[in-house]
Design a protein around this motif. Sequence first.
Motif, PDB file in Angstrom:
ATOM      1  N   GLN A   7     139.132  71.529 -30.463  1.00 25.38           N
ATOM      2  CA  GLN A   7     139.395  71.782 -31.881  1.00 25.38           C
ATOM      3  C   GLN A   7     138.950  70.593 -32.745  1.00 25.38           C
ATOM      4  O   GLN A   7     138.346  70.779 -33.798  1.00 25.38           O
ATOM      5  N   THR A   8     139.253  69.405 -32.250  1.00 27.24           N
ATOM      6  CA  THR A   8     138.864  68.200 -32.972  1.00 27.24           C
ATOM      7  C   THR A   8     137.345  68.087 -33.055  1.00 27.24           C
ATOM      8  O   THR A   8     136.779  67.799 -34.112  1.00 27.24           O
ATOM      9  N   LEU A   9     136.719  68.348 -31.939  1.00 29.09           N
ATOM     10  CA  LEU A   9     135.260  68.276 -31.884  1.00 29.09           C
ATOM     11  C   LEU A   9     134.635  69.272 -32.858  1.00 29.09           C
ATOM     12  O   LEU A   9     133.674  68.966 -33.563  1.00 29.09           O
ATOM     13  N   LYS A  10     135.202  70.444 -32.915  1.00 28.30           N
ATOM     14  CA  LYS A  10     134.714  71.468 -33.837  1.00 28.30           C
ATOM     15  C   LYS A  10     134.830  70.989 -35.278  1.00 28.30           C
ATOM     16  O   LYS A  10     133.928  71.188 -36.084  1.00 28.30           O
ATOM     17  N   ASN A  34     145.878  68.600 -39.603  1.00 30.63           N
ATOM     18  CA  ASN A  34     147.323  68.723 -39.808  1.00 30.63           C
ATOM     19  C   ASN A  34     148.117  67.939 -38.787  1.00 30.63           C
ATOM     20  O   ASN A  34     149.069  68.451 -38.197  1.00 30.63           O
ATOM     21  N   THR A  35     147.715  66.711 -38.611  1.00 31.93           N
ATOM     22  CA  THR A  35     148.474  65.861 -37.698  1.00 31.93           C
ATOM     23  C   THR A  35     148.450  64.436 -38.241  1.00 31.93           C
ATOM     24  O   THR A  35     147.930  64.192 -39.312  1.00 31.93           O
ATOM     25  N   SER A  36     149.031  63.538 -37.499  1.00 29.72           N
ATOM     26  CA  SER A  36     149.166  62.179 -38.016  1.00 29.72           C
ATOM     27  C   SER A  36     147.922  61.348 -37.769  1.00 29.72           C
ATOM     28  O   SER A  36     147.054  61.712 -36.974  1.00 29.72           O
ATOM     29  N   GLN A  37     147.882  60.216 -38.437  1.00 28.49           N
ATOM     30  CA  GLN A  37     146.774  59.279 -38.231  1.00 28.49           C
ATOM     31  C   GLN A  37     146.747  58.813 -36.774  1.00 28.49           C
ATOM     32  O   GLN A  37     145.679  58.745 -36.155  1.00 28.49           O
ATOM     33  N   GLN A  38     147.914  58.570 -36.222  1.00 30.47           N
ATOM     34  CA  GLN A  38     147.985  58.053 -34.850  1.00 30.47           C
ATOM     35  C   GLN A  38     147.449  59.056 -33.833  1.00 30.47           C
ATOM     36  O   GLN A  38     146.713  58.699 -32.909  1.00 30.47           O
ATOM     37  N   THR A  39     147.834  60.288 -34.039  1.00 29.89           N
ATOM     38  CA  THR A  39     147.366  61.330 -33.116  1.00 29.89           C
ATOM     39  C   THR A  39     145.858  61.516 -33.227  1.00 29.89           C
ATOM     40  O   THR A  39     145.148  61.613 -32.215  1.00 29.89           O
ATOM     41  N   ALA A  40     145.372  61.520 -34.466  1.00 27.88           N
ATOM     42  CA  ALA A  40     143.925  61.662 -34.661  1.00 27.88           C
ATOM     43  C   ALA A  40     143.192  60.504 -33.993  1.00 27.88           C
ATOM     44  O   ALA A  40     142.154  60.697 -33.350  1.00 27.88           O
ATOM     45  N   ILE A  53     131.839  62.209 -28.006  1.00 29.36           N
ATOM     46  CA  ILE A  53     131.388  61.604 -29.272  1.00 29.36           C
ATOM     47  C   ILE A  53     130.999  60.156 -29.000  1.00 29.36           C
ATOM     48  O   ILE A  53     131.392  59.576 -27.992  1.00 29.36           O
ATOM     49  N   SER A  54     130.190  59.626 -29.902  1.00 28.97           N
ATOM     50  CA  SER A  54     129.971  58.182 -29.857  1.00 28.97           C
ATOM     51  C   SER A  54     130.411  57.625 -31.193  1.00 28.97           C
ATOM     52  O   SER A  54     130.351  58.309 -32.214  1.00 28.97           O
ATOM     53  N   ARG A  55     130.886  56.405 -31.176  1.00 29.52           N
ATOM     54  CA  ARG A  55     131.433  55.827 -32.399  1.00 29.52           C
ATOM     55  C   ARG A  55     130.831  54.473 -32.714  1.00 29.52           C
ATOM     56  O   ARG A  55     130.526  53.690 -31.824  1.00 29.52           O
ATOM     57  N   GLU A  56     130.683  54.240 -34.008  1.00 32.02           N
ATOM     58  CA  GLU A  56     130.367  52.900 -34.486  1.00 32.02           C
ATOM     59  C   GLU A  56     131.472  52.522 -35.444  1.00 32.02           C
ATOM     60  O   GLU A  56     131.798  53.296 -36.346  1.00 32.02           O
ATOM     61  N   HIS A  57     132.015  51.349 -35.258  1.00 36.10           N
ATOM     62  CA  HIS A  57     133.040  50.933 -36.189  1.00 36.10           C
ATOM     63  C   HIS A  57     132.430  50.154 -37.323  1.00 36.10           C
ATOM     64  O   HIS A  57     131.843  49.099 -37.103  1.00 36.10           O
ATOM     65  N   GLY A  58     132.517  50.723 -38.499  1.00 35.08           N
ATOM     66  CA  GLY A  58     132.094  49.992 -39.678  1.00 35.08           C
ATOM     67  C   GLY A  58     133.210  49.046 -40.072  1.00 35.08           C
ATOM     68  O   GLY A  58     134.177  48.872 -39.336  1.00 35.08           O
ATOM     69  N   ILE A  59     133.065  48.421 -41.211  1.00 33.27           N
ATOM     70  CA  ILE A  59     134.131  47.546 -41.685  1.00 33.27           C
ATOM     71  C   ILE A  59     135.359  48.395 -41.989  1.00 33.27           C
ATOM     72  O   ILE A  59     136.475  48.065 -41.626  1.00 33.27           O
TER      73      ILE A  59
END
Lengths: 220, 220
Positions: A7-10, A34-40, A53-59
């Motif tokens: 669901q998140t990926l979608k 519809n969930t919390s920041q922590q769960t996300a 997924i791949s991630r890049e952390h910006g500032i």
Amino acid sequence: MKAYLLQTLKEIALLGGIKNKVELSSHELGKQLNTSQQTASRYLLELDKKKLISREHGIKKQLILITKEGKNLLQSEYTDFQRIFDLSDKIFFKGKVTSGLGEGRYYTEQKGYTKQFQEKLGFKPYPGTLNAEIEYVEKNKLRLLNDHRAIVIDGFKTKNRSFGNVRCFKAEINKKKGAIVLPMRSHYSHILEFIAPIYLRGKLNLKDGDNVNIIINFKE
Amino acid sequence: MKAYLLQTLKEIALLGGIKNKVELSSHELGKQLNTSQQTASRYLLELDKKKLISREHGIKKQLILITKEGKNLLQSEYTDFQRIFDLSDKIFFKGKVTSGLGEGRYYTEQKGYTKQFQEKLGFKPYPGTLNAEIEYVEKNKLRLLNDHRAIVIDGFKTKNRSFGNVRCFKAEINKKKGAIVLPMRSHYSHILEFIAPIYLRGKLNLKDGDNVNIIINFKE
DNA sequence: ATTACTAGTAAGCGAGTAT
DNA sequence: TATACTCGCTTACTAGTAA
């Protein structure tokens, strides 16, 4: 695959995450889901760990891109929905090759049948049927056959006995064309009998217990 | 909607549960979903409670049919996937009507622009732009615009000042046709400016804060 | 066979907070 | 501002089992 990860990926895909990096904070994603920041945040970690997924952390925030695997996962989910809604002119079965009682050969060699097979299906069946045992739950799909017009092969009589009507549906087994043969009036069995112009066991190198994919096609 | 319930519903749909009653024990369902009989049973109870399926209990097993609501839920999920994969010639936005600085009117009344709007978009814009504020996360979707060719409106100079190039995309706002207007080189804003041949605020009875649906269409 | 309850355990959640 | 850790609480899970 855990349902919530899909669901998140979608959700990320809907924001364009297949083609572009999506700028998305865990807080925003949480809001979308519809969930919390922590769960996300945890979901993103899990998706990352699974290389979906791949991630890049910006500032601030992070740039998220769906990987090839992630895309494949979504695509196969999409295929499921297409099967439900759009491809209702096709039905898919998984089955295992099984040996019948050898009766298939007897029937498929009856002239009263073979002539009609040639006329109505467009091929002369190789003697015998290839039998495939479908999973018990997949029997439910057979009920969908009632919604479609079958190719009816008429019964006939010989000196010795009479042969009943038979229903056929054009089908493929491991991409080889042929047809499914069903006795006219009887409950659905969990064994599908397949006829084809070629010797399937030979051409497809099949032996008992091998998995096969069967697609019944109503449009052709 | 809990993700696992949707997944369960989809599984039932794949067995033909939208058109026919599916004969399915909780044990079998559990097997399909890679979970236990007990969990599958609970899922069915939850789906039933939410009126997404209806059930008849036979002597053994149960006959499960997906309700209208259940079908709708699956359909909207399907739509999401279509948007991801197939309708990539369209982008959907939710927005809220907002008042700009009133500059829209000034620009849309410049002859240097209006003449080109008529030629390239096929309509003479009603003076002024309708501005819609999109959700912050939806800004990501704007990046998808880069993959598509915009209708370019050339800049020009008057005695007093110069006007820059503008990019347009044909679009709909609450089903009314028009176009999105974006300044040529600038970062994406979370405000979309919409022009149309009609007075949108009047025709659609819109006031500030009202929700609008915007669909950018690349094919037309 | 079934379905589905109970109860103990595991997984998931989010407020608080460190970084 | 962010992300993501800890930890107490809640939800979800399944083994056992009744019906």
